[in-house]
Every structure is written in C-alpha cells, then in structure tokens.
Design a protein around this motif. Structure first.
Motif, PDB file in Angstrom:
ATOM      1  N   CYS A 131       0.865  -1.174   0.000  1.00  0.00           N
ATOM      2  CA  CYS A 131       0.000   0.000   0.000  1.00  0.00           C
ATOM      3  C   CYS A 131       0.902   1.225   0.000  1.00  0.00           C
ATOM      4  O   CYS A 131       2.078   1.145   0.360  1.00  0.00           O
ATOM      5  CB  CYS A 131      -0.956   0.007   1.190  1.00  0.00           C
ATOM      6  N   ALA A 132       0.351   2.357  -0.398  1.00  0.00           N
ATOM      7  CA  ALA A 132       1.171   3.567  -0.493  1.00  0.00           C
ATOM      8  C   ALA A 132       0.334   4.802  -0.214  1.00  0.00           C
ATOM      9  O   ALA A 132      -0.887   4.804  -0.407  1.00  0.00           O
ATOM     10  CB  ALA A 132       1.828   3.663  -1.874  1.00  0.00           C
ATOM     11  N   PHE A 133       1.005   5.841   0.221  1.00  0.00           N
ATOM     12  CA  PHE A 133       0.388   7.139   0.457  1.00  0.00           C
ATOM     13  C   PHE A 133       0.049   7.780  -0.886  1.00  0.00           C
ATOM     14  O   PHE A 133       0.863   7.776  -1.811  1.00  0.00           O
ATOM     15  CB  PHE A 133       1.375   8.020   1.222  1.00  0.00           C
ATOM     16  N   CYS A 134      -1.143   8.317  -1.000  1.00  0.00           N
ATOM     17  CA  CYS A 134      -1.573   8.989  -2.234  1.00  0.00           C
ATOM     18  C   CYS A 134      -1.342  10.494  -2.088  1.00  0.00           C
ATOM     19  O   CYS A 134      -2.190  11.204  -1.549  1.00  0.00           O
ATOM     20  CB  CYS A 134      -3.048   8.707  -2.518  1.00  0.00           C
ATOM     21  N   ALA A 135      -0.196  10.953  -2.551  1.00  0.00           N
ATOM     22  CA  ALA A 135       0.169  12.366  -2.396  1.00  0.00           C
ATOM     23  C   ALA A 135      -0.428  13.212  -3.514  1.00  0.00           C
ATOM     24  O   ALA A 135      -0.518  12.768  -4.658  1.00  0.00           O
ATOM     25  CB  ALA A 135       1.685  12.506  -2.398  1.00  0.00           C
ATOM     26  N   GLU A 136      -0.807  14.418  -3.160  1.00  0.00           N
ATOM     27  CA  GLU A 136      -1.170  15.401  -4.184  1.00  0.00           C
ATOM     28  C   GLU A 136       0.081  16.099  -4.694  1.00  0.00           C
ATOM     29  O   GLU A 136       0.156  16.500  -5.855  1.00  0.00           O
ATOM     30  CB  GLU A 136      -2.150  16.419  -3.598  1.00  0.00           C
ATOM     31  N   ASP A 137       1.068  16.231  -3.797  1.00  0.00           N
ATOM     32  CA  ASP A 137       2.361  16.818  -4.143  1.00  0.00           C
ATOM     33  C   ASP A 137       3.456  16.045  -3.420  1.00  0.00           C
ATOM     34  O   ASP A 137       3.265  15.612  -2.278  1.00  0.00           O
ATOM     35  CB  ASP A 137       2.432  18.292  -3.723  1.00  0.00           C
ATOM     36  N   THR A 138       4.584  15.877  -4.086  1.00  0.00           N
ATOM     37  CA  THR A 138       5.773  15.290  -3.471  1.00  0.00           C
ATOM     38  C   THR A 138       6.911  16.290  -3.621  1.00  0.00           C
ATOM     39  O   THR A 138       7.193  16.737  -4.735  1.00  0.00           O
ATOM     40  CB  THR A 138       6.164  13.966  -4.146  1.00  0.00           C
TER      41      THR A 138
END
Length: 211
Positions: A176-183
């Motif tokens: 599973c992974a974090f769903c970022a809007e910005d990295t």
C-alpha cells in the motif's frame, strides 16, 4: 531534460557527501527540511492554499527524522503542528538522526502522539514522512493501516522525498502507499515517481536542491 536516480544511487550520493566531503548527515537533513518548507510555502502562494493545522506522520528512520525537522521549522513559523511517531509506535528500530530530531522537538514542546488523532478532519495539511527511498519490503500491519487512514483524510497531502510505500526504483506500490497530491523530493527526481503506478501516487513532483 531531468536527471533521475534510483534509491541505491541516491544513497550513494548522500554517503559520498558525508564521507568524502565531510558534510554531517544532520546538516544534510536540516538543509532538506528547510528546502521542503520553502517549497511548501511557495506552493501555498501559487495555489492560494491556506493551512493552519498540520499533521506530520513520521517513520522511525531518516525520512521520519526529516519529518521531525520539518515539524520544528513549521512550528517556528507559527504553524500548529502535531507529530505522529507512527514508525516508533509500530515497534520499528529508530535511527540515530531520528532520535536526535525527536529530542529537539521535545525540547521545543511540539506535541507528539503515537497514533493518529480521532478528529482527522481538523488537519488541513497532512505531511507523509513514514518511509523514504530505501524501502525494500512490503508495507503491512499497523503502518499499512495508518497509510490507508491518511489516504481517506480530506487535508492537502504532501509527501517528504517520496510517497511512503513506493519503490523508488520502479514505482511499484509495496503493498500500500500514500496517495500524495504533491511530493517534494530532494536533489533529484526518483525513477519510481515517474513510472507507473508510482506517478499516480506521487502527484506533482517538485525537486528541491539541498546543496
């Protein structure tokens, strides 16, 4: 044209900076935290975003240490910050830099908790600093649950260096992974942030030089 690196290459670059050029790891960490905060405020100006309450979720390694340093810098700018020491709460071994940054945050009186707050809706900015570019195993158990809850929150989601749960080499979602809007990533873009499906989890990738 953009130069991209994988996780191993980035680790070697960091080690070379510390071992050959004698720049201490904590100095690099401070530069990364400052670069993150500077870029974050630039993004708020560009997009006319406003945030008052920030939740920073930290792993127990150096990505988590970056998050702790960012928490201090935001606090010094008058932002209300809550730190979640998720990696430590999950029983993961802490790095020396993490321990140092945590002690600094304690000295500044920045609030910390081991678990996510019940009222997640109060936080208008969620900063992910759980796992970094060196992740090589599947994300399971309590931390997988934490990432799932973060993805369901309504706040603006920004990842430190790489979205937690992504392979920096090929963009694989490691369970599973974090769903970022910005990295906001440091020094170079990482291959996994531009390959599918990693590009979908990374959102807009902003490369922040750290010297």
């Amino acid at each position: 044209m953009q130069y991209l690196v994988n996780g191993k290459e980035m680790k070697l670059l960091d080690q070379n900076t510390s071992n050959h050029f004698h720049v201490p790891e904590l100095v690099l960490m401070e530069q990364a935290a400052m670069a993150f905060v500077q870029r974050l405020f630039l993004l708020t100006e560009e997009r006319k975003k406003v945030f008052e309450h920030v939740l920073i979720v930290c792993g127990s390694g150096n990505n988590g240490a970056d998050g702790l340093a960012i928490a201090r810098l935001l606090t010094q700018r008058g932002v209300k910050v809550m730190i979640v020491t998720a990696g430590e709460a999950a029983g993961l071994k802490t790095s020396d830099s993490y321990n140092t940054q945590k002690d600094i945050c304690k000295a500044y009186g920045i609030p910390m908790t081991g678990g996510l707050p019940e009222r997640m809706q109060e936080y208008d900015l969620i900063i992910d600093a759980v796992f970094g570019t060196g992740l090589s195993r599947k994300v399971e158990g309590p931390l997988a649950h934490v990432l799932g809850q973060l993805n369901e929150s309504a706040g603006w989601k920004v990842a430190v260096d790489i979205a937690s749960g992504l392979s920096s080499d090929n963009g694989e979602c490691m369970g599973c992974a974090f769903c970022a809007e910005d990295t906001i990533t440091f020094s170079f873009g990482k291959l996994g942030q531009f390959l599918w499906p990693g590009n979908e989890y990374s959102g807009n990738v902003h490369v922040a030089p750290i010297g």
